[in-house]
Design a protein around this motif. Sequence first.
Motif, PDB file in Angstrom:
ATOM      1  N   ARG A  56       0.829  -1.203   0.000  1.00 45.57           N
ATOM      2  CA  ARG A  56       0.000   0.000   0.000  1.00 45.57           C
ATOM      3  C   ARG A  56       0.866   1.256   0.000  1.00 45.57           C
ATOM      4  NH1 ARG A  56      -4.989   1.370   4.103  1.00 45.57           N
ATOM      5  NH2 ARG A  56      -5.573  -0.761   3.493  1.00 45.57           N
ATOM      6  N   ALA A  57       1.943   1.248   0.797  1.00 44.90           N
ATOM      7  CA  ALA A  57       2.840   2.403   0.825  1.00 44.90           C
ATOM      8  C   ALA A  57       3.416   2.680  -0.563  1.00 44.90           C
ATOM      9  CB  ALA A  57       3.961   2.181   1.835  1.00 44.90           C
ATOM     10  N   ALA A  58       3.824   1.612  -1.249  1.00 44.16           N
ATOM     11  CA  ALA A  58       4.387   1.779  -2.593  1.00 44.16           C
ATOM     12  C   ALA A  58       3.336   2.330  -3.552  1.00 44.16           C
ATOM     13  CB  ALA A  58       4.931   0.449  -3.095  1.00 44.16           C
ATOM     14  N   GLU A  83       1.018   6.524  -6.891  1.00 45.27           N
ATOM     15  CA  GLU A  83      -0.209   6.994  -7.535  1.00 45.27           C
ATOM     16  C   GLU A  83      -1.016   7.982  -6.691  1.00 45.27           C
ATOM     17  OE1 GLU A  83      -2.541   3.673  -8.728  1.00 45.27           O
ATOM     18  OE2 GLU A  83      -0.886   2.667  -9.770  1.00 45.27           O
ATOM     19  N   GLY A  84      -0.620   8.235  -5.447  1.00 45.70           N
ATOM     20  CA  GLY A  84      -1.424   9.105  -4.598  1.00 45.70           C
ATOM     21  C   GLY A  84      -2.555   8.348  -3.920  1.00 45.70           C
ATOM     22  N   LEU A  85      -3.514   9.087  -3.376  1.00 46.23           N
ATOM     23  CA  LEU A  85      -4.539   8.497  -2.525  1.00 46.23           C
ATOM     24  C   LEU A  85      -5.911   8.370  -3.186  1.00 46.23           C
ATOM     25  CD1 LEU A  85      -3.568  10.294   0.782  1.00 46.23           C
ATOM     26  CD2 LEU A  85      -3.677   7.821   0.459  1.00 46.23           C
ATOM     27  N   ALA A  86      -6.050   8.814  -4.414  1.00 49.02           N
ATOM     28  CA  ALA A  86      -7.380   8.865  -5.021  1.00 49.02           C
ATOM     29  C   ALA A  86      -8.053   7.501  -5.062  1.00 49.02           C
ATOM     30  CB  ALA A  86      -7.282   9.454  -6.421  1.00 49.02           C
ATOM     31  N   ASP A 116      -1.803  13.854   3.068  1.00 50.39           N
ATOM     32  CA  ASP A 116      -0.554  13.938   2.306  1.00 50.39           C
ATOM     33  C   ASP A 116      -0.081  12.527   1.951  1.00 50.39           C
ATOM     34  OD1 ASP A 116       1.988  15.745   1.656  1.00 50.39           O
ATOM     35  OD2 ASP A 116       2.675  13.878   2.594  1.00 50.39           O
ATOM     36  N   PRO A 117       0.124  12.217   0.666  1.00 48.63           N
ATOM     37  CA  PRO A 117       0.495  10.842   0.287  1.00 48.63           C
ATOM     38  C   PRO A 117       1.789  10.360   0.938  1.00 48.63           C
ATOM     39  CG  PRO A 117      -0.257  12.066  -1.628  1.00 48.63           C
ATOM     40  CD  PRO A 117      -0.126  13.068  -0.513  1.00 48.63           C
ATOM     41  N   ALA A 118       2.796  11.233   1.034  1.00 47.05           N
ATOM     42  CA  ALA A 118       4.068  10.796   1.618  1.00 47.05           C
ATOM     43  C   ALA A 118       3.900  10.462   3.096  1.00 47.05           C
ATOM     44  CB  ALA A 118       5.127  11.881   1.427  1.00 47.05           C
TER      45      ALA A 118
END
Length: 375
Positions: free
Chosen positions: A130-132, A137-140, A168-170
């Motif tokens: 999931r982290a990768a 691709e972000g969270l959408a 924030d995705p990061a």
Amino acid sequence: MTGKLLNHRAEGPTSAPPLLLGPSLGTSHALWDKVAPELSVTHRVVRWDLPGHGGSAAELIGPGAAVGDLADLVLALADSLGVERFAYAGVSLGGAVGLQLAVHHPERVSSLAVICSSAHFNGAQPWEERAALVRREGLASLAENADARWFTPGFTVPRLVQDHRDADPAAYAACCDALAAFDLRDRLAQISAPTLLIAGRDDPATPPAHLREIADAVPGAALVEIPGASHLAPAQCPEAVLTALRAHFDGAARRGMEVRREVLGDAHVDRAQARQTPFTARFQDFISRYAWGEIWTDPTLSRRERSMITLTALVAHGHYEELAMHVRAARRGGLTPDEIGAVLLQTAVYCGVPAANSAFATAQRVLAEEDGTPG
């Protein structure tokens, strides 16, 4: 807020016992919107945001983070608020933070509630993947499926889904790193804080078996399963969660009932409880929680002194039926008839002779009944 501290929202009186509330991954402190205001009646509630979620800065966390890093941020927040020891409740990742605090900082945690969480989260691989994905691709796409992970079919909380999109995705990916590395199963027996586990019976992310595993390992822990609740139980079933948390955290009500019985006697309290109806139940709880659980337990004044003050106040306002009850309580607490008489004589000066005249008549009747002699 500064960028060095977790964003938070504080509610309730600053003099009340502190209670910190931790969120789930992908949500903000809005997760507690239907529960925190009620808890703040008896606690100083502080609900906080994960890094990169809600109002917390993303830079507070980085790749390869651990749950211990989040626990350190919570302690830094508590220190900034002057909170040394606190009760704690958390959902999912927020619950893991609570377990981390209870194991590694037991001197800070007075009581713990872990909600829809786990001592491990099904191994590292799903979270690494999931982290990768989020870093790539972000969270959408994850936000689109949030309802299925968080709630039973047909239920949603748009504010929380929007929080997921806005994270924030990061920082979100770093929180996934923390979940991937988390496993406290071999340390659970070290937890000494009174611990409550709350499971959503329909939770696919952390099924009841995960909470049962913690309950079996933590000495004296209790487990509550909520029918119809999925992963974000405080948002979907707030009344059930609130009931469980109140019973766990509100030691003042339990202690208040003990003190009430010590001062007024079992017979009086039993009669009051027998007369209780749904209409009066909250008032009876209010009396036990505040009058007896907080005021009468304050060691600044002795019970004898509190009895004298109470007698005077009841005379001043003409509450003679209550006065009779507290004359009996004063005798149970060790005041002599002469001392009670001296208190009532004092009221003649400051509350008026007619009030004191009625008070003496009431007290004389009660003392005669206590001594078994005619009034």
